[in-house]
Design a protein around this motif. Sequence first.
Motif, PDB file in Angstrom:
ATOM      1  N   THR A 219       6.928 -10.325   5.165  1.00 40.19           N
ATOM      2  CA  THR A 219       7.003 -11.626   5.619  1.00 40.19           C
ATOM      3  C   THR A 219       8.499 -12.421   5.687  1.00 40.19           C
ATOM      4  O   THR A 219       8.882 -13.300   6.757  1.00 40.19           O
ATOM      5  CB  THR A 219       6.084 -12.704   5.272  1.00 40.19           C
ATOM      6  N   GLY A 220       9.236 -11.754   4.982  1.00 44.57           N
ATOM      7  CA  GLY A 220      10.575 -12.308   4.917  1.00 44.57           C
ATOM      8  C   GLY A 220      11.659 -11.197   4.578  1.00 44.57           C
ATOM      9  O   GLY A 220      11.216  -9.964   4.675  1.00 44.57           O
ATOM     10  N   PRO A 221      12.926 -11.282   4.207  1.00 44.69           N
ATOM     11  CA  PRO A 221      13.961 -10.588   4.047  1.00 44.69           C
ATOM     12  C   PRO A 221      13.483  -9.673   2.869  1.00 44.69           C
ATOM     13  O   PRO A 221      13.244 -10.010   1.952  1.00 44.69           O
ATOM     14  CB  PRO A 221      15.057 -11.487   3.618  1.00 44.69           C
ATOM     15  N   VAL A 222      13.651  -8.317   2.988  1.00 49.00           N
ATOM     16  CA  VAL A 222      13.494  -7.593   1.937  1.00 49.00           C
ATOM     17  C   VAL A 222      14.595  -7.145   0.857  1.00 49.00           C
ATOM     18  O   VAL A 222      15.605  -6.615   1.293  1.00 49.00           O
ATOM     19  CB  VAL A 222      12.738  -6.037   2.304  1.00 49.00           C
ATOM     20  N   GLN A 223      14.673  -7.872  -0.148  1.00 45.33           N
ATOM     21  CA  GLN A 223      15.955  -8.074  -1.137  1.00 45.33           C
ATOM     22  C   GLN A 223      15.906  -7.101  -2.138  1.00 45.33           C
ATOM     23  O   GLN A 223      16.978  -6.845  -2.587  1.00 45.33           O
ATOM     24  CB  GLN A 223      16.019  -9.434  -1.658  1.00 45.33           C
ATOM     25  N   CYS A 224      14.808  -6.414  -2.516  1.00 47.13           N
ATOM     26  CA  CYS A 224      14.537  -5.406  -3.389  1.00 47.13           C
ATOM     27  C   CYS A 224      13.923  -4.268  -2.937  1.00 47.13           C
ATOM     28  O   CYS A 224      13.006  -4.175  -2.397  1.00 47.13           O
ATOM     29  CB  CYS A 224      13.965  -6.209  -4.654  1.00 47.13           C
ATOM     30  N   VAL A 225      14.520  -3.291  -3.484  1.00 53.06           N
ATOM     31  CA  VAL A 225      14.033  -1.784  -3.137  1.00 53.06           C
ATOM     32  C   VAL A 225      14.391  -0.997  -4.486  1.00 53.06           C
ATOM     33  O   VAL A 225      15.666  -0.627  -4.675  1.00 53.06           O
ATOM     34  CB  VAL A 225      14.677  -1.296  -1.806  1.00 53.06           C
ATOM     35  N   GLN A 226      13.344  -0.505  -4.987  1.00 55.60           N
ATOM     36  CA  GLN A 226      13.710   0.539  -6.108  1.00 55.60           C
ATOM     37  C   GLN A 226      12.664   1.437  -6.352  1.00 55.60           C
ATOM     38  O   GLN A 226      11.471   1.203  -5.885  1.00 55.60           O
ATOM     39  CB  GLN A 226      13.773  -0.647  -7.549  1.00 55.60           C
ATOM     40  N   PHE A 227      12.953   2.403  -6.859  1.00 53.62           N
ATOM     41  CA  PHE A 227      11.864   3.612  -7.278  1.00 53.62           C
ATOM     42  C   PHE A 227      11.711   3.462  -8.875  1.00 53.62           C
ATOM     43  O   PHE A 227      12.048   3.023  -9.439  1.00 53.62           O
ATOM     44  CB  PHE A 227      12.764   5.070  -7.187  1.00 53.62           C
ATOM     45  N   ASN A 228      10.132   3.795  -8.794  1.00 50.34           N
ATOM     46  CA  ASN A 228       9.706   4.264 -10.138  1.00 50.34           C
ATOM     47  C   ASN A 228      10.817   5.363 -10.852  1.00 50.34           C
ATOM     48  O   ASN A 228      10.931   6.251 -10.473  1.00 50.34           O
ATOM     49  CB  ASN A 228       8.442   4.460 -10.047  1.00 50.34           C
ATOM     50  N   PRO A 229      11.169   5.025 -12.152  1.00 44.99           N
ATOM     51  CA  PRO A 229      11.935   5.964 -12.672  1.00 44.99           C
ATOM     52  C   PRO A 229      11.222   7.314 -12.965  1.00 44.99           C
ATOM     53  O   PRO A 229      11.908   8.311 -13.217  1.00 44.99           O
ATOM     54  CB  PRO A 229      12.264   5.192 -14.162  1.00 44.99           C
ATOM     55  N   LYS A 230       9.935   7.332 -12.896  1.00 44.08           N
ATOM     56  CA  LYS A 230       9.258   8.523 -13.479  1.00 44.08           C
ATOM     57  C   LYS A 230       8.203   9.259 -12.393  1.00 44.08           C
ATOM     58  O   LYS A 230       8.019  10.336 -12.519  1.00 44.08           O
ATOM     59  CB  LYS A 230       8.070   8.230 -14.659  1.00 44.08           C
ATOM     60  N   TYR A 231       8.075   8.271 -11.323  1.00 45.51           N
ATOM     61  CA  TYR A 231       7.186   9.079 -10.349  1.00 45.51           C
ATOM     62  C   TYR A 231       7.892   8.786  -9.160  1.00 45.51           C
ATOM     63  O   TYR A 231       8.740   7.826  -8.845  1.00 45.51           O
ATOM     64  CB  TYR A 231       5.873   8.356 -10.329  1.00 45.51           C
ATOM     65  N   MET A 232       7.277   9.474  -7.876  1.00 40.11           N
ATOM     66  CA  MET A 232       7.898   9.377  -6.552  1.00 40.11           C
ATOM     67  C   MET A 232       7.272   8.051  -5.851  1.00 40.11           C
ATOM     68  O   MET A 232       6.796   8.365  -4.737  1.00 40.11           O
ATOM     69  CB  MET A 232       7.778  10.538  -5.739  1.00 40.11           C
ATOM     70  N   MET A 233       7.507   7.094  -6.475  1.00 43.64           N
ATOM     71  CA  MET A 233       6.764   5.742  -6.011  1.00 43.64           C
ATOM     72  C   MET A 233       8.048   4.797  -5.716  1.00 43.64           C
ATOM     73  O   MET A 233       8.613   4.484  -6.558  1.00 43.64           O
ATOM     74  CB  MET A 233       5.669   5.123  -6.838  1.00 43.64           C
ATOM     75  N   LEU A 234       7.965   4.173  -4.481  1.00 46.34           N
ATOM     76  CA  LEU A 234       9.013   3.121  -4.167  1.00 46.34           C
ATOM     77  C   LEU A 234       8.374   1.745  -3.779  1.00 46.34           C
ATOM     78  O   LEU A 234       7.204   1.532  -3.640  1.00 46.34           O
ATOM     79  CB  LEU A 234       9.489   3.575  -2.730  1.00 46.34           C
ATOM     80  N   ALA A 235       8.892   0.753  -4.591  1.00 50.37           N
ATOM     81  CA  ALA A 235       8.540  -0.542  -4.372  1.00 50.37           C
ATOM     82  C   ALA A 235       9.613  -1.430  -3.614  1.00 50.37           C
ATOM     83  O   ALA A 235      10.923  -1.280  -4.043  1.00 50.37           O
ATOM     84  CB  ALA A 235       8.211  -1.218  -5.754  1.00 50.37           C
ATOM     85  N   SER A 236       9.116  -2.123  -2.492  1.00 50.91           N
ATOM     86  CA  SER A 236      10.015  -3.082  -1.762  1.00 50.91           C
ATOM     87  C   SER A 236       9.445  -4.405  -1.756  1.00 50.91           C
ATOM     88  O   SER A 236       8.075  -4.645  -1.876  1.00 50.91           O
ATOM     89  CB  SER A 236       9.881  -2.432  -0.534  1.00 50.91           C
ATOM     90  N   GLY A 237      10.329  -5.377  -1.974  1.00 50.74           N
ATOM     91  CA  GLY A 237       9.925  -6.793  -2.138  1.00 50.74           C
ATOM     92  C   GLY A 237      10.398  -7.922  -1.380  1.00 50.74           C
ATOM     93  O   GLY A 237      11.733  -7.747  -1.404  1.00 50.74           O
ATOM     94  N   CYS A 238       9.722  -8.658  -0.944  1.00 50.47           N
ATOM     95  CA  CYS A 238      10.219 -10.016  -0.415  1.00 50.47           C
ATOM     96  C   CYS A 238       9.373 -10.933  -1.051  1.00 50.47           C
ATOM     97  O   CYS A 238       9.804 -11.172  -2.415  1.00 50.47           O
ATOM     98  CB  CYS A 238      10.079 -10.130   1.084  1.00 50.47           C
ATOM     99  N   THR A 239       8.770 -12.054  -0.764  1.00 46.72           N
ATOM    100  CA  THR A 239       8.013 -12.947  -1.343  1.00 46.72           C
ATOM    101  C   THR A 239       6.613 -12.055  -1.612  1.00 46.72           C
ATOM    102  O   THR A 239       5.897 -12.544  -2.361  1.00 46.72           O
ATOM    103  CB  THR A 239       7.542 -14.194  -0.464  1.00 46.72           C
ATOM    104  N   ASN A 240       6.407 -10.929  -1.002  1.00 46.91           N
ATOM    105  CA  ASN A 240       5.227 -10.070  -1.536  1.00 46.91           C
ATOM    106  C   ASN A 240       6.022  -8.902  -2.067  1.00 46.91           C
ATOM    107  O   ASN A 240       7.007  -8.535  -1.657  1.00 46.91           O
ATOM    108  CB  ASN A 240       4.154  -9.938  -0.445  1.00 46.91           C
ATOM    109  N   MET A 241       5.031  -7.724  -2.065  1.00 47.99           N
ATOM    110  CA  MET A 241       5.644  -6.579  -2.677  1.00 47.99           C
ATOM    111  C   MET A 241       4.774  -5.350  -1.761  1.00 47.99           C
ATOM    112  O   MET A 241       3.671  -5.545  -1.564  1.00 47.99           O
ATOM    113  CB  MET A 241       5.338  -6.294  -4.077  1.00 47.99           C
ATOM    114  N   ALA A 242       5.482  -4.326  -1.549  1.00 49.41           N
ATOM    115  CA  ALA A 242       4.805  -3.122  -1.070  1.00 49.41           C
ATOM    116  C   ALA A 242       5.089  -1.880  -1.961  1.00 49.41           C
ATOM    117  O   ALA A 242       6.159  -1.790  -2.428  1.00 49.41           O
ATOM    118  CB  ALA A 242       5.339  -2.791   0.358  1.00 49.41           C
ATOM    119  N   PHE A 243       4.049  -1.193  -2.185  1.00 49.21           N
ATOM    120  CA  PHE A 243       4.483   0.125  -2.678  1.00 49.21           C
ATOM    121  C   PHE A 243       4.186   1.463  -1.840  1.00 49.21           C
ATOM    122  O   PHE A 243       3.276   1.441  -0.791  1.00 49.21           O
ATOM    123  CB  PHE A 243       3.443   0.313  -3.839  1.00 49.21           C
TER     124      PHE A 243
END
Length: 251
Positions: A219-243
Amino acid sequence: MESTSSTLPTQKNSAIYSSTKIDDTIRYLSLHDNKYIRYFPGHTKKVITLSMSPIDDTFISGSLDKTLRLWDLRSPNCQGMMHVGGRPVAAFDPEGLIFAAGINSEMIKLYDLRSFDKGPFSTFQLSMEKECDWTGIKFSPDGKTILTSTNGSVIRLVDAFQGTALKTFAGHLNNKGIPLEASFSPDSQFIFSGSTDGRVHVWNAETGYKVCVLNADHTGPVQCVQFNPKYMMLASGCTNMAFWLPSLDDM
């Protein structure tokens, strides 16, 4: 209300982060019981960069007071300090042996962790950003390149050995002048960045071409984008998070 500029995983159930609630002391928080383990005082202005060593309890911080400080999680006392003469961003390399310091959005200095007090062993002078500042710096997982994130709509890739500019990634939106984190995929082949329109943009690191745009319920700017260091999972975050997980068609 605390203002955090960076949050980093240290051990499985803890994190370090910067704060301006009382002063510019860095805080080490246990996520298990929500209690502070230790405080790291010393910076006199806002801390704008934090990087945790990938191999031990060392971390580095940088502040608008124009200093970089080295710390050990086990001690509240600063292990070393460098006056860098400008606004810094910093990051460890994947092996935890050297760290890079980006100064004033125009220069990258490489330091050997074992002899950082002797000064940088390499200095790369780059063209100064005209309309934005560097807000983050990262080594690729293979250690061959360095990525600079900004508070504008441009991301740059630099050769980690020669300092030559390799690629510029653009096409994502940043109309608010805020820090947008960019990250490498675990294989170093793709660049991921958030956007103020709530989407995640993906480029091929070698060609510089955009390969796709990921749409989530941000719902807002996505300021954080990082991968899990062990698995092929990406997390992106604004005020909420998506995996995100790769589909079977991508495997």
